[in-house]
Design an enzyme around this catalytic site. Structure first.
Site, mmCIF file in Angstrom:
data_model
loop_
_atom_site.group_PDB
_atom_site.id
_atom_site.type_symbol
_atom_site.label_atom_id
_atom_site.label_comp_id
_atom_site.label_asym_id
_atom_site.label_seq_id
_atom_site.Cartn_x
_atom_site.Cartn_y
_atom_site.Cartn_z
ATOM 1 N N ASP A 70 0.880 -1.162 0.000
ATOM 2 C CA ASP A 70 0.000 0.000 0.000
ATOM 3 C C ASP A 70 0.925 1.222 0.000
ATOM 4 O O ASP A 70 2.136 1.089 0.205
ATOM 5 C CB ASP A 70 -0.883 -0.026 1.244
ATOM 6 C CG ASP A 70 -1.804 1.177 1.355
ATOM 7 O OD1 ASP A 70 -2.218 1.709 0.313
ATOM 8 O OD2 ASP A 70 -2.093 1.583 2.492
ATOM 9 N N ASP A 72 -0.069 5.056 1.236
ATOM 10 C CA ASP A 72 -0.275 5.899 2.414
ATOM 11 C C ASP A 72 -0.265 5.062 3.684
ATOM 12 O O ASP A 72 -1.028 4.105 3.818
ATOM 13 C CB ASP A 72 -1.605 6.648 2.304
ATOM 14 C CG ASP A 72 -1.570 7.711 1.224
ATOM 15 O OD1 ASP A 72 -0.569 8.436 1.153
ATOM 16 O OD2 ASP A 72 -2.538 7.810 0.448
#
Length: 320
Positions: A70, A72
């Site tokens: 991922d 953020d």
């Protein structure tokens, strides 16, 4: 105007203790300096150990074919930066929610922690908030929008401005990758394993983040890159990870996802992918029981090595 306490979505708890971590199927030992060393796995039992032998004899070796990050919260601690950009956007457009509020909307830290751990993507966050608290007045619409098209126009304009503001913050040079991220990416690529980044954020924002934080060479070397623009449904829907496996040409069970939140873990699990959690100060406040489906949890990736992840995936496939 900060939202009322009644809008809280999750109940914060303290960071998981060492005792809680030790109850998982692996053990960790601290060095004299106090730092966490590489993960050391141990068989759950004689039966589990024997199961691994019989599985390897009856089928091809289990493999880690792809590592998926991922963005953020994993590659960078960014949620406070997103919150700043949203509040700047609300102030810029005079967004008042409810419409009679004396000051522009301002999402405080505690509320945004809950919100970002429950709803993925910027536009879904605003749609949910305005749906729960009333559509706002603003410089864009003197009276709250009533038609679906006007509501979408409001959300689109705010989100576009917020994205540009977020880019300005990243380009300021004050943001760095989280510990261990770049080294682990290089280890994975060096081992010939496919590397991917899948984020629910807007593509232009993620591209700019990655180019600035991991560098052009690593970004261009990704085997797959997907953002929120590439799928109709955001996390916790598994669409983005299902699409990543298809583009990478690998089985979901042979992918390992690195996430930081409950919704990210749910998305990975829904795609049939094992997932590890690397906590941020924001996700560490979530109830640890929500992460029981993760194959491992870490405060960061500074002491996590490629070999640790390969062994983790093997154990998750054998025992899972």
């Amino acid at each position: 105007m900060a939202p009322m306490a009644s809008t809280s979505l999750l109940t914060p708890v303290s960071f998981p203790t060492a005792a809680a971590t030790a109850r998982r199927s692996f053990s960790t030992h601290r060095s004299p300096s106090g730092a966490l060393p590489r993960l050391r796995l141990r068989p759950r039992s004689r039966r589990a150990s024997g199961l691994a032998v019989s599985a390897s004899a009856a089928s091809p070796p289990l493999s880690l074919d792809a590592l998926i990050f991922d963005c953020d919260g994993v590659i960078l601690e960014s949620e406070h930066l997103h919150r700043q950009a949203y509040n700047d956007a609300f102030a810029h457009f005079g967004v008042r929610c409810p419409p009679a509020a004396d000051a522009p909307l301002d999402w405080d830290e505690a509320f945004y922690d809950d919100l970002q751990n429950r709803i993925g993507g910027g536009k879904p966050k605003m749609r949910w908030y305005f749906g729960e608290n009333g559509w706002p007045s603003s410089k864009l619409f003197e009276t709250p929008p009533s038609s679906d098209s006007d509501k979408e126009k409001l959300v689109d304009i705010i989100q576009d401005w917020k994205t540009e503001r977020y880019k300005e913050i990243i380009k300021s040079g004050t943001v760095e990758p989280r510990p261990g991220v770049l080294r682990l990416m290089d280890e994975v690529k060096g081992a010939g394993i496919k590397l991917s980044v899948c984020s629910a954020a807007a593509k232009s924002s993620v591209v700019m983040c990655l180019e600035n934080l991991i560098g052009l060479e690593r970004f261009n070397g990704l085997d797959c890159f997907l953002a929120g623009d590439d799928v109709k449904l955001k996390k916790p829907d598994p669409s983005i990870y299902i699409l990543a496996a298809k583009k990478l040409g690998v089985e979901s069970k042979n992918c390992l996802v690195v996430e930081d939140s409950i919704i990210g873990l749910q998305a990975a699990k829904g795609a049939g992918m094992p997932c590890i959690i690397t906590f941020t100060p924001f996700s560490a406040k979530q109830d640890f029981k929500h992460f029981k489906d993760a194959v491992a949890t870490y405060p960061d990736l500074s002491n996590v090595r490629f070999e640790d992840l390969r062994l983790l995936l093997q154990e998750s496939l054998v025992t899972g």
